[in-house]
Design a protein around this motif. Sequence first.
Motif, PDB file in Angstrom:
ATOM      1  N   PRO A  49       0.782  -1.237   0.000  1.00 54.69           N
ATOM      2  CA  PRO A  49       0.000   0.000   0.000  1.00 54.69           C
ATOM      3  C   PRO A  49       0.812   1.284   0.000  1.00 54.69           C
ATOM      4  O   PRO A  49       0.354   2.308  -0.504  1.00 54.69           O
ATOM      5  N   TRP A 189      -4.263  -2.143  -4.555  1.00 57.43           N
ATOM      6  CA  TRP A 189      -3.823  -1.010  -3.740  1.00 57.43           C
ATOM      7  C   TRP A 189      -3.811   0.293  -4.542  1.00 57.43           C
ATOM      8  O   TRP A 189      -3.974   1.376  -3.967  1.00 57.43           O
ATOM      9  N   HIS A 190      -3.597   0.195  -5.863  1.00 59.14           N
ATOM     10  CA  HIS A 190      -3.688   1.407  -6.684  1.00 59.14           C
ATOM     11  C   HIS A 190      -5.126   1.908  -6.768  1.00 59.14           C
ATOM     12  O   HIS A 190      -5.375   3.119  -6.783  1.00 59.14           O
ATOM     13  N   PRO A 193      -6.392   2.901  -2.454  1.00 57.62           N
ATOM     14  CA  PRO A 193      -5.218   3.299  -1.659  1.00 57.62           C
ATOM     15  C   PRO A 193      -5.550   3.432  -0.175  1.00 57.62           C
ATOM     16  O   PRO A 193      -6.717   3.532   0.225  1.00 57.62           O
TER      17      PRO A 193
END
Length: 227
Positions: A49, A189-190, A193
Amino acid sequence: MNTTSDAWPSSLDDSELDELDRYLRAHAEEGHLLLDGVHGLLSALAVGPVQVLPEEWLPEVLHEPFADEAEGNRVLALLAKLNDSIVAELEVDAYEPILGEVDTEDGPALSAAGWCEGFSRGIDLRAGLWEKRLADDPQLMELLGPVMALAVDEGILSAEAEFEKLSDEEYDECLAQLPAVLGAVSRYWHEHPATAGELDALAQAAAGPRENDGTPPPRQRSGHWVH
């Protein structure tokens, strides 16, 4: 996919992998990561992350002063190239895990034990973020399923419920899924976020040292890296 030499990631060649492998083995004590473990560690950081700087992860890999400056510069350069190659490979869907090889009754076999141990330690470096999100979002848990299955099978993670050992076919299937798993986790995670609240909790956790939870050191591994 663009596979020109300019776009294709510059990974360590076999001689460089051998060189780094030899250094890590020559300086390994019980519980230290070997090449497969280092690759797992850096892979977890690459898809995680938030960024983890080298000064934080290098102590997980290097445990004693270098014999001389030239040796130190060379090992650090190899580790930097390995780290950069993982990120680049993930970007072009060319990632492959570096796995250990163990002797069995039927001959040499691939082992994810070292890679999973390193991956687990990479998650531990940002444990608060990972644990909260895994608890809150079953999607991330599902994405990591093959990694967790391998880690439980190898005794890296403990399962709350009784866990039946993977068959050889199931084990190999989980290994084959690792590149897709890491790509999916990186995208997760992109797209989702860390929130401000999660980052605040991370900062608070970083303010004090984590207590030893009494977990024994990982089992010593043997064998050679396989990429």
